[in-house]
Design a protein around this motif. Structure first.
Motif, PDB file in Angstrom:
ATOM      1  N   THR A  84       0.863  -1.186   0.000  1.00 45.04           N
ATOM      2  CA  THR A  84       0.000   0.000   0.000  1.00 45.04           C
ATOM      3  C   THR A  84       0.894   1.229   0.000  1.00 45.04           C
ATOM      4  N   GLY A  85       0.311   2.398  -0.181  1.00 43.13           N
ATOM      5  CA  GLY A  85       1.124   3.606  -0.271  1.00 43.13           C
ATOM      6  C   GLY A  85       0.608   4.730   0.601  1.00 43.13           C
ATOM      7  N   ARG A  86       0.593   4.507   1.905  1.00 49.67           N
ATOM      8  CA  ARG A  86       0.104   5.537   2.821  1.00 49.67           C
ATOM      9  C   ARG A  86       1.196   6.578   3.092  1.00 49.67           C
ATOM     10  N   THR A  87       0.777   7.756   3.504  1.00 47.74           N
ATOM     11  CA  THR A  87       1.723   8.803   3.863  1.00 47.74           C
ATOM     12  C   THR A  87       2.653   8.322   4.969  1.00 47.74           C
ATOM     13  N   HIS A  88       3.976   8.474   4.762  1.00 46.91           N
ATOM     14  CA  HIS A  88       4.997   8.102   5.747  1.00 46.91           C
ATOM     15  C   HIS A  88       4.966   6.605   6.085  1.00 46.91           C
ATOM     16  N   GLN A  89       4.441   5.755   5.211  1.00 48.38           N
ATOM     17  CA  GLN A  89       4.182   4.366   5.594  1.00 48.38           C
ATOM     18  C   GLN A  89       5.408   3.640   6.142  1.00 48.38           C
ATOM     19  N   ILE A  90       6.511   3.643   5.397  1.00 48.54           N
ATOM     20  CA  ILE A  90       7.701   2.921   5.861  1.00 48.54           C
ATOM     21  C   ILE A  90       8.206   3.521   7.164  1.00 48.54           C
ATOM     22  N   ARG A  91       8.226   4.833   7.238  1.00 47.26           N
ATOM     23  CA  ARG A  91       8.729   5.498   8.440  1.00 47.26           C
ATOM     24  C   ARG A  91       7.890   5.134   9.663  1.00 47.26           C
ATOM     25  N   VAL A  92       6.572   5.102   9.489  1.00 45.94           N
ATOM     26  CA  VAL A  92       5.663   4.782  10.601  1.00 45.94           C
ATOM     27  C   VAL A  92       5.775   3.308  10.986  1.00 45.94           C
ATOM     28  N   HIS A  93       5.795   2.424   9.998  1.00 45.12           N
ATOM     29  CA  HIS A  93       5.859   0.995  10.300  1.00 45.12           C
ATOM     30  C   HIS A  93       7.180   0.609  10.958  1.00 45.12           C
ATOM     31  N   MET A  94       8.287   1.196  10.516  1.00 43.08           N
ATOM     32  CA  MET A  94       9.570   0.877  11.145  1.00 43.08           C
ATOM     33  C   MET A  94       9.623   1.426  12.576  1.00 43.08           C
ATOM     34  N   ASP A  95       9.087   2.611  12.783  1.00 39.97           N
ATOM     35  CA  ASP A  95       8.992   3.157  14.133  1.00 39.97           C
ATOM     36  C   ASP A  95       8.134   2.250  15.014  1.00 39.97           C
ATOM     37  N   TYR A  96       7.052   1.731  14.455  1.00 46.65           N
ATOM     38  CA  TYR A  96       6.116   0.885  15.206  1.00 46.65           C
ATOM     39  C   TYR A  96       6.793  -0.383  15.726  1.00 46.65           C
ATOM     40  N   ILE A  97       7.707  -0.955  14.931  1.00 48.32           N
ATOM     41  CA  ILE A  97       8.380  -2.191  15.369  1.00 48.32           C
ATOM     42  C   ILE A  97       9.698  -1.900  16.101  1.00 48.32           C
ATOM     43  N   GLY A  98       9.930  -0.616  16.412  1.00 48.42           N
ATOM     44  CA  GLY A  98      11.085  -0.262  17.232  1.00 48.42           C
ATOM     45  C   GLY A  98      12.372  -0.048  16.480  1.00 48.42           C
ATOM     46  N   HIS A  99      12.292   0.214  15.189  1.00 43.48           N
ATOM     47  CA  HIS A  99      13.499   0.420  14.385  1.00 43.48           C
ATOM     48  C   HIS A  99      13.321   1.644  13.485  1.00 43.48           C
ATOM     49  N   VAL A 100      13.310   2.812  14.115  1.00 47.66           N
ATOM     50  CA  VAL A 100      13.097   4.056  13.385  1.00 47.66           C
ATOM     51  C   VAL A 100      14.228   4.285  12.387  1.00 47.66           C
ATOM     52  N   LEU A 101      13.926   4.955  11.269  1.00 46.08           N
ATOM     53  CA  LEU A 101      14.931   5.220  10.252  1.00 46.08           C
ATOM     54  C   LEU A 101      15.989   6.188  10.768  1.00 46.08           C
ATOM     55  N   VAL A 102      17.230   5.920  10.425  1.00 47.99           N
ATOM     56  CA  VAL A 102      18.315   6.828  10.774  1.00 47.99           C
ATOM     57  C   VAL A 102      18.019   8.203  10.171  1.00 47.99           C
TER      58      VAL A 102
END
Length: 324
Positions: free
Chosen positions: A230-248
């Protein structure tokens, strides 16, 4: 000058369960979400013959939507000579490798100087295509591949393909923390309830699916390859933050420098000065909207992310005991 708008459509299975404003944005892509919301709030939208003035109202398959509104003429966006890295172009589509710092659409705080303004200069006829042919977005500081439609027909095909999840979008990212294996994040995303510039995983939000695999492990970070369903706003950034691995480097979701113990001054400086989210749209694959040929493009990893990975690689080699 004003224009009378009369629109009619039917809710499909794809829009079922969406909010009214979200569904209308998909059904009538010629009009901005802001304008659609204004129409709803002003009572210009009816569902099965009943006026609905609540944007968050959920819609169901087969409901009949009607819009009767007055449209004031808008100021047109201007063409601007902004450099574009075009990796492919024909009479139907353009594929660009977007640079960091380039906003996709004009908006609050970015009235011009955007990808849209650049496209209007590069291809003047694209002004006749809604949103200058843009069918999906990358955040301002996310780099990489985007496809743009040069005609309304091509745009319709591409939007349909996106909704059907037939366009492959792969990303490279570097996240904080060492991940042991890949996986899938299947969690709904919606705008944060209090921090309105952020998105968040919220039950009842829009379905959002991100697949990821480990490409390289460092001592305190991980390089990932990700694919969007899917292509939600900030999707990768939000999902990685959700699993405890925020983007550098992510300035919104907290990717501030976190050097591991015994990190060299050189490594710390590179980490500290990486001032954008470490995210790059590396691969794009789609069926051409008219020839139906499967086409694929890859964009080289930008230099700043290469330098970051190189520094992490060196740090890992210099501290093997702690890494193990």
């Amino acid at each position: 000058m004003t224009q009378e708008i009369n629109l009619k459509s039917e809710i499909t299975a794809i829009q079922t369960g969406l909010r009214l404003d979200q569904a209308l944005a998909e059904l009538f892509p010629d009009y901005s979400r802001t304008r659609i919301k204004e129409w709803i709030l002003s009572g210009a939208v009816s569902v099965d013959g009943v006026v609905v003035d609540i944007p968050r109202e959920k819609v169901l398959e087969s409901q009949l939507i009607a819009v009767e509104a007055t449209l004031e003429e808008e100021v047109k966006d201007k063409a601007q000579n902004i450099e574009l890295n075009i990796v492919y172009e024909d009479e139907h589509i353009i594929v660009v490798n977007k640079q960091a710092g380039l906003v996709v659409h004009p908006g609050a705080g970015n009235a011009d100087g955007t990808l849209l303004n650049a496209l209007l200069h590069h291809c003047p006829d694209i002004e006749h295509v809604p949103r200058a042919g843009i069918v999906h977005r990358l955040d301002k500081d996310t780099t990489g591949l985007m496809v743009v439609a040069k005609t309304v027909e091509a745009q319709t095909h591409l939007v349909t393909a996106l909704q059907a999840r037939d366009i492959v979008r792969e990303y490279e990212a570097i996240v904080i923390g060492t991940m042991t294996a890949g996986g899938t994040v299947d969690e709904p995303i919606e705008r944060h309830e209090t921090r309105r510039t952020q998105m968040a995983v919220i039950m009842g939000g829009r379905p959002s699916v991100t697949h990821y695999r480990v490409a390289e492990k460092f001592r305190a970070h991980t390089r990932l390859r990700l694919r969007l369903e899917t292509g939600r706003t900030h999707q990768i950034r939000v999902h990685m933050d959700y699993i405890g691995h925020v983007l550098v480097g992510d300035p919104v979701y907290g990717g501030r420098p976190r050097p591991p113990k015994k990190a060299s001054t050189e490594f710390f400086d590179i980490l500290k000065n990486f001032n954008r989210q470490a995210l790059h749209a590396v691969r794009l694959e789609l069926a051409h909207p008219f020839t139906h040929e499967i086409m694929s493009w890859q964009a080289p990893i930008p230099e700043d992310m290469q330098m970051l990975a190189k520094a992490m690689r060196k740090d890992t080699e210099e501290n093997p005991i702690e890494y193990l």
